[in-house]
Write an enzyme that holds these catalytic residues in place. Structure first.
Site, PDB file in Angstrom:
ATOM      1  N   GLU A  45      -4.160   0.723 -13.414  1.00  0.00           N
ATOM      2  CA  GLU A  45      -5.268   1.717 -13.691  1.00  0.00           C
ATOM      3  C   GLU A  45      -4.304   3.062 -13.210  1.00  0.00           C
ATOM      4  OE1 GLU A  45      -7.218   4.761 -12.495  1.00  0.00           O
ATOM      5  OE2 GLU A  45      -8.126   3.281 -10.557  1.00  0.00           O
ATOM      6  N   HIS A  67       0.842  -1.229   0.021  1.00  0.00           N
ATOM      7  CA  HIS A  67       0.078  -0.078  -0.097  1.00  0.00           C
ATOM      8  C   HIS A  67       0.941   1.156  -0.110  1.00  0.00           C
ATOM      9  CE1 HIS A  67      -3.658   1.863  -0.035  1.00  0.00           C
ATOM     10  NE2 HIS A  67      -4.352   1.025   0.921  1.00  0.00           N
ATOM     11  N   GLU A  74      -2.582  16.095 -15.123  1.00  0.00           N
ATOM     12  CA  GLU A  74      -3.741  15.739 -14.084  1.00  0.00           C
ATOM     13  C   GLU A  74      -3.683  16.574 -13.283  1.00  0.00           C
ATOM     14  OE1 GLU A  74      -5.887  11.917 -12.010  1.00  0.00           O
ATOM     15  OE2 GLU A  74      -3.571  11.833 -12.653  1.00  0.00           O
ATOM     16  N   CYS A  87      -8.788   9.416  -9.649  1.00  0.00           N
ATOM     17  CA  CYS A  87      -8.522   9.258 -11.059  1.00  0.00           C
ATOM     18  C   CYS A  87      -9.712   9.714 -12.136  1.00  0.00           C
ATOM     19  CB  CYS A  87      -7.966   8.103 -11.270  1.00  0.00           C
ATOM     20  SG  CYS A  87      -6.411   7.821 -10.331  1.00  0.00           S
TER      21      CYS A  87
END
Length: 461
Positions: free
Chosen positions: A234, A161, A365, A268
């Site tokens: 992803e 993680h 982004e 996202c």
């Protein structure tokens, strides 16, 4: 980045953790391999029993784990509880549907005879230990949408993680242990990013899935490719939100606010670029900006808060650079745009317009509560602006014109097109992107089959 809980609302370091050493990592890998040899032979009924038990436990833990997530990465606590509920729902969905999704597929009689067989079928078999490299923004959901299908397919999970959510990571391992999963079926590896390559190259690890940044995806895909191992990626998104004249402008503007600032804008699949037909641009911009201005920014543990802090100081710095660059290049600020005084890594809901291609924000982004507004003369320009990005995760289209809907669905370069609504993930529908947003799919039957050995079984006549 150290493995530590740092409260983004205050900047205070609350807990730190030591990374696993080489001996501990070896023990975890051996345990995973041993667990897989047993878990792969269990029935779907037994797997479903365990996953339902985990979902029940998660429901009972929602308050506590919600506060932990909020303290670690800053999302409003009411959204954290909702994330826990969504995870429990997905776990139950896979527990109830996995056997059907992975059922043997009988080949047609004519095709079997043509191949000289009495019977041909396709069987889905698990691969083995799968490494999951997961991000901090949805610290439960990103993991569960991998873990639930992987465990139901008979695989076992190894979680690396994000280093800023260690308490959530450890909670996940403990959740599956309390549910009754045998040792090694799901393990959290407290390691830095530098340890990922050796683990991925270990022959006991059969595949990897990553949700995160494009550079991280490239690194994992490169190693996995060298080892000829399956990956699902992803990565980032810069999703368009297109509004045409026939749309319900009031509803589109209200939904746009939620679509942009959910999870403090750190999603996202959050809508980021708002592309509005010139005939309704002014009306939409007024309503949208008013909605962004009306949001309550503050302590994420306060139930009244709509937007909390950005998760990391570096994340806020990156956001500030993008906005400042746009303003210096001629963008107009309709609201927000300035870092507030005080503790924590807060950034205000911000709306920018007059965006031009040379601005960094046009191609990069924005991972925070910053929206860019574009004016489009017609459908063709709207599609062109929407596709003028290296990303292709999802998209949103607001129109009541069936011809326009068909054109957008045909031409938008994205893994999803949501018509008259905002993008959201659901366990029954495939999720993923194209271009630099990654490859492969999570969720649905497509997701559970990503880490299966799709086996042809041929019986002679």
């Amino acid at each position: 980045m150290p493995i530590a809980t740092v409260n983004p609302a205050t900047g205070e370091t609350l807990k730190t953790y030591d990374a696993l050493d080489a001996e501990e990592i070896e023990h975890r890998l051996a345990t995973a391999e041993a667990a897989f040899r047993h878990h792969r032979t269990t029935s779907f009924a037994e797997r479903a029993r365990l996953l339902h038990r985990a979902a029940d436990l998660l429901d009972g833990d929602a308050q506590d784990i919600g506060r932990i997530m909020t303290t670690e990465m800053g999302k409003p606590v009411k959204q954290a509880r909702a994330e826990a509920a969504k995870c429990a729902k997905a776990m139950r969905w896979y527990a109830d549907h996995a056997e059907e999704l992975l059922a043997d597929e009988e080949g047609g009689k004519a095709d079997a005879e043509d191949s000289g067989a009495s019977r041909v079928l396709v069987r889905y078999r698990p691969l083995g230990p799968v490494l999951a490299v997961m991000p901090w923004n949805f610290p439960l959901w990103q993991v569960i949408r991998f873990a639930a299908p992987a465990l139901m397919a008979g695989n076992v999970g190894l979680l690396k993680h994000a280093s800023n959510v260690p308490q959530t990571a450890l909670y996940l391992e403990d959740l599956f242990r309390r549910a009754g999963y045998p040792e090694g079926c799901f393990q959290t590896l407290l390691i830095g990013s530098g340890a990922v390559e050796d683990i991925l190259r270990d022959p006991r690890v059969k595949a990897a899935t990553l949700t995160g940044s494009e550079p991280a995806g490239r690194a994992v895909a490169s190693v996995a490719g060298d080892e000829v191992k399956k990956t699902v990626l992803e990565l980032g998104g810069s999703d368009p939100y297109v509004v045409m004249p026939s749309a319900d402008i009031d509803k589109a503007a209200r939904t746009a606010v939620t679509a942009r600032v959910q999870n403090n804008g750190q999603s996202c699949i959050a809508a980021k670029r708002f592309i509005v037909h010139t005939d309704v641009f002014d009306a939409f911009a007024e309503r949208f900006t008013a909605g962004m201005n009306a949001l309550t920014v503050g302590d994420p543990l306060d139930e009244a808060t709509d937007v909390g802090p950005v998760a990391t100081e570096q994340g806020r710095d990156d956001l500030t650079e993008l906005v400042d660059d746009a303003v210096e290049s001629g963008a107009t600020v309709l609201c927000g745009g300035e870092v507030p005084d005080g503790d924590g890594w807060y950034y205000p809901p911000t709306v920018l317009t007059d965006i031009t291609p040379e601005m960094r924000i046009h191609q990069e982004e924005t991972f925070g509560p910053v929206a860019t507004l574009y004016r489009a003369a017609d459908l063709y320009e709207a599609v062109a602006i929407a596709n003028d990005t290296p990303f292709g995760l999802s998209s949103n289209v607001w129109t009541r014109d069936d011809t326009e809907i068909d054109r957008f669905v045909r031409d938008l370069e994205a893994g999803g097109v949501y018509v008259n609504g905002m993008t959201a993930s659901h366990p029954a529908f495939p999720f993923g992107g194209v271009k630099r947003s990654g490859y492969g799919r999570e969720l649905s039957g497509h997701g559970i089959r990503e880490f299966c050995n799709i086996t042809t079984v041929w019986h002679g006549a």
